[in-house]
Design an enzyme around this catalytic site. Structure first.
Site, short mmCIF file in Angstrom:
data_model
loop_
_atom_site.label_atom_id
_atom_site.label_comp_id
_atom_site.label_asym_id
_atom_site.label_seq_id
_atom_site.Cartn_x
_atom_site.Cartn_y
_atom_site.Cartn_z
N ARG A 1 25.49 -54.30 19.44
CA ARG A 1 24.14 -53.69 19.87
C ARG A 1 24.39 -52.03 20.15
NH1 ARG A 1 22.20 -55.76 16.40
NH2 ARG A 1 24.43 -56.90 16.23
N ASP B 1 17.58 -62.78 3.33
CA ASP B 1 18.03 -61.99 4.22
C ASP B 1 18.61 -62.97 5.42
OD1 ASP B 1 19.21 -59.80 5.78
OD2 ASP B 1 17.44 -59.14 6.12
N GLU B 2 19.45 -62.70 6.22
CA GLU B 2 19.90 -63.55 7.31
C GLU B 2 19.88 -65.05 6.87
OE1 GLU B 2 20.68 -62.05 10.01
OE2 GLU B 2 19.25 -60.41 10.17
N GLN C 1 27.27 -63.77 13.39
CA GLN C 1 25.99 -63.60 13.87
C GLN C 1 25.04 -64.80 13.91
OE1 GLN C 1 24.28 -59.31 14.07
NE2 GLN C 1 25.45 -59.18 12.12
N LYS D 1 22.97 -53.50 5.36
CA LYS D 1 22.68 -54.84 4.45
C LYS D 1 21.14 -54.70 3.73
CE LYS D 1 21.09 -57.88 8.18
NZ LYS D 1 19.53 -57.97 7.87
N THR D 2 20.13 -53.94 4.79
CA THR D 2 18.86 -53.86 4.24
C THR D 2 18.89 -52.73 3.20
OG1 THR D 2 17.98 -54.62 6.48
CG2 THR D 2 16.38 -53.36 4.81
#
Length: 659
Positions: free
Chosen positions: A592, A213-214, A244, A29-30
């Site tokens: 993770r 973002d987020e 998330q 996504k970044t």
């Protein structure tokens, strides 16, 4: 855009209206955000100075700025805004301070500053838990974008009514001090933008395109700020993952992702489902778990990686046995297979679980870094010294003045400070300057006036010293002259505690660069650099952290401990029947792991001297059996593992003896 997969490319190219990118864990996504910024600039759709990319942490903002700088060469990115919501709110208030009823150079109260005010506003004898509860209720109201009056109107209990009343008095005191707190950095801009159309239009002209973002972590006030700035055209890209969303306990509202579709009917949705981080076995396990939660926009993560090892599920006797197994496995893999310590991470639901793990790691001499302990810059004596240094560097820093003048304690209480703030406001001076004016001191009680006069004399002396001494030398002199060291000695019951706290001040001095002092300006620059000092880098150590702290990180080998009902899922979630966020929390932990994952639980625990029988987490039954390797399910494989670890242990002992 070379190397983007089709959904990533679609997200980058859509610039004509509102867009929601549902980005699964590890889906790049970044990169999409960075490429979209580059596309907006290169295609001349929007100049850099009218683009704002909003992140949730200073660290992620810094990383994104660096990636944009590498992607966009030359000066094409000049004027681009990449910051947190709170930094954007601060920028707004610095420009529009008069509209918000603030004077230029207003102070920002941190958590300690705010808590001190609530302590003074609440009845004497209020316990720390009670103070924190009221402060949290006020913060929750602010995060919902509510004024004190609105909070009072919505109060549904006596405690909420009390908090709303204190909220009004707290805001009045902030106004007296020409200060805002962290929550006000969002609430005040929202209040002004929603109330004044001319201001809204001006800021929509200033910010032509927003990237957030987020987005699943936005609270109500942040969402309203997004709407106020984006306007009816909705020139924005929101990137988030409903799976998330794990911060409801601090005000985040995952329903904001759904609300986007209501407020912007033309909203386009792009799903990023290809994962570039995890093995497929880890992803299949995560997908099966999260499928038990309801979804408005379901997605299935997949990867081109190998299947990898099956997920190990350990049943342990108790927390100590669990810690010993985890530490032993890490020690074996690191020594026998030459795996760096930094490739390992141990995750837990509550910070109390770290104690047994730390002990087991120490016994095996495994280096580790515990995330979430008291950060060095957050230690009381260090924050006190920093407040003094900030005041020496900038006499108009009222927040620093308020902390320094009470560190150590002197005859200057909250009543005196409130009176001084009124005097300073009337005179158009910062409080620290008013404290040095004879006319101001005459309006205060004699003992308080004498204490303030002595305080300002010390500050003037230190400011003069800043021209000759290095910042490091200044810290050492300040510790003595301010009375901080004497106060610490008086507070400590034994010499060892005093020496440890004194050593913290010495370490603070060591953080500064050398060189001769060149005045408060040089000191201010060094203080600004301090906040970016990479003292939190764990280096080549095993990472221990809570599941909440792990979001956004990745490791080759991940251990999730404490997989029991009452721990994960948490006891409160079981009582309330609210398992969805707990399930998302485990989903975050599972994703993770890049290569291998261990899940462990204990059969029993000690509480008040009694043994309690524990039940394995119900989430374990939601995982696909084909992806798991449980204890005892494959005796031959278990025997082989034990033999391999025993051989490695003997080899380590032999090497130690030979060494």
């Amino acid at each position: 855009m070379h190397g983007l997969n089709p959904p990533q490319r679609a997200a980058v190219l859509h610039t004509d209206g509102p867009l929601l990118v549902l980005a699964g864990a590890g889906s790049g996504k970044t990169r999409v955000i960075v490429e979209k910024i580059a596309h907006l600039i290169a295609s001349s759709r929007m100049p850099a100075k009218r683009i704002a990319a909003i992140t949730f942490t200073n660290k992620s903002a810094k990383e994104m700025r660096e990636r944009v700088a590498k992607r966009i060469k030359g000066d094409a990115a000049d004027g681009l805004t990449v910051c947190t919501f709170h930094a954007l709110g601060l920028k707004f208030l610095q420009i529009e301070h008069a509209r918000a009823g603030l004077r230029r150079g207003f102070s920002i109260f941190d958590s300690d500053d705010s808590t001190a005010q609530f302590k003074d506003l609440l009845p004497p004898g209020t316990k720390p838990d009670g103070i924190e509860q009221v402060r949290n209720l006020v913060s929750r109201a602010k995060n919902a974008g509510l004024s004190p009056e609105e909070a009072l109107a919505r109060a549904q209990s006596a405690r909420e009514m009390e908090a709303a009343t204190v909220y009004a008095r707290y805001q009045a005191r902030l106004a007296t001090f020409n200060a805002v707190d962290f929550d006000d950095l969002i609430r005040l801009p929202v209040q002004l933008l929603e109330a004044e159309e001319e201001l809204r239009l001006a800021w929509r002209e200033r910010i032509g395109y927003l990237l957030v973002d987020e987005c699943q972590d936005t609270n109500d006030a942040q969402y309203r700020l997004l709407k106020a700035l984006a306007g009816p055209k909705g020139l924005f890209t929101c990137v988030g993952d409903d799976d998330q969303s794990i911060y409801a306990w601090r005000g985040a509202n995952p329903d904001n992702l759904l609300q986007l579709g209501v407020d912007y009917p033309s909203l386009q949705i792009v799903k990023l489902e290809q994962n570039y981080r995890c093995s497929n076995r880890v992803l299949r396990t995560a997908n099966a778990l999260i499928a038990h939660n309801p979804h408005a926009h379901p997605k299935t993560l997949w990867s081109e990686q190998k299947d990898g090892e099956r997920i190990r599920v350990w049943e342990c006797r108790d927390a100590s046995h669990e810690a010993e197994r985890v530490a032993g496995e890490i020690h074996f893999l690191a020594t026998a297979k030459q795996v760096p310590w930094s490739d390992f991470c141990i995750l837990f639901r509550g910070n109390f679980q770290s104690r047994a793990l730390e002990k087991a790691l120490q016994l095996l001499r495994v280096p580790y870094h515990l995330t979430g302990g008291t950060a060095f810059l957050d230690r009381g004596e260090v924050k006190d010294a920093l407040a003094w240094l900030r005041l020496v560097a900038n006499p108009e820093d009222d927040a620093a003045f308020l902390r320094a003048v009470q560190s150590p304690k002197r005859e200057v209480g909250a009543t005196t400070l409130a009176k001084l703030a009124e005097i300073a406001q009337h005179a158009g001076l910062p409080m620290s300057r008013a404290a040095g004016e004879i006319g101001a001191l005459k309006q205060l009680a004699p003992r308080a006036a004498n204490a303030l006069d002595g305080f300002t004399t010390i500050v003037r002396g230190l400011r003069g010293l800043a021209h000759q001494a290095t910042p490091a030398e200044l810290v050492r002199v300040l510790a003595e002259k301010s009375g901080l060291l004497a106060a610490i000695r008086a507070q400590c019951k034994d010499e060892g505690t005093f020496q440890r706290r004194k050593a913290n001040l010495e370490e603070l001095a060591d953080w500064f660069d050398g060189g001769k002092g060149s005045g408060p300006g040089e000191l201010a620059a060094q203080l600004a650099l301090l906040s970016h000092a990479d003292k939190g880098d764990a280096g080549n150590q095993v990472r221990l952290m809570s599941l909440h702290a792990a979001k956004g990180l990745e490791f080759r080998y991940v251990f999730i401990v404490g997989m029991e009902d009452g721990t994960l899922p948490h006891e409160m979630a079981l009582e309330e029947g609210s398992l969805e966020e707990e399930r998302r929390l485990l989903y975050v932990g599972i994703t993770r792991a890049k290569e291998q994952l261990w899940l462990s639980h204990s059969r029993e625990a000690q509480k008040w001297g009694d043994k309690l029988r524990l039940q394995p987490s119900r989430f374990l039954d939601e995982l696909p059996a084909a992806e798991l390797q449980r204890d005892g399910a494959d005796p031959a494989a278990d025997a082989e593992r034990k033999q391999e670890r025993a051989a490695a242990g003997f080899a380590a002992i032999r090497a130690m003896l030979e060494g």
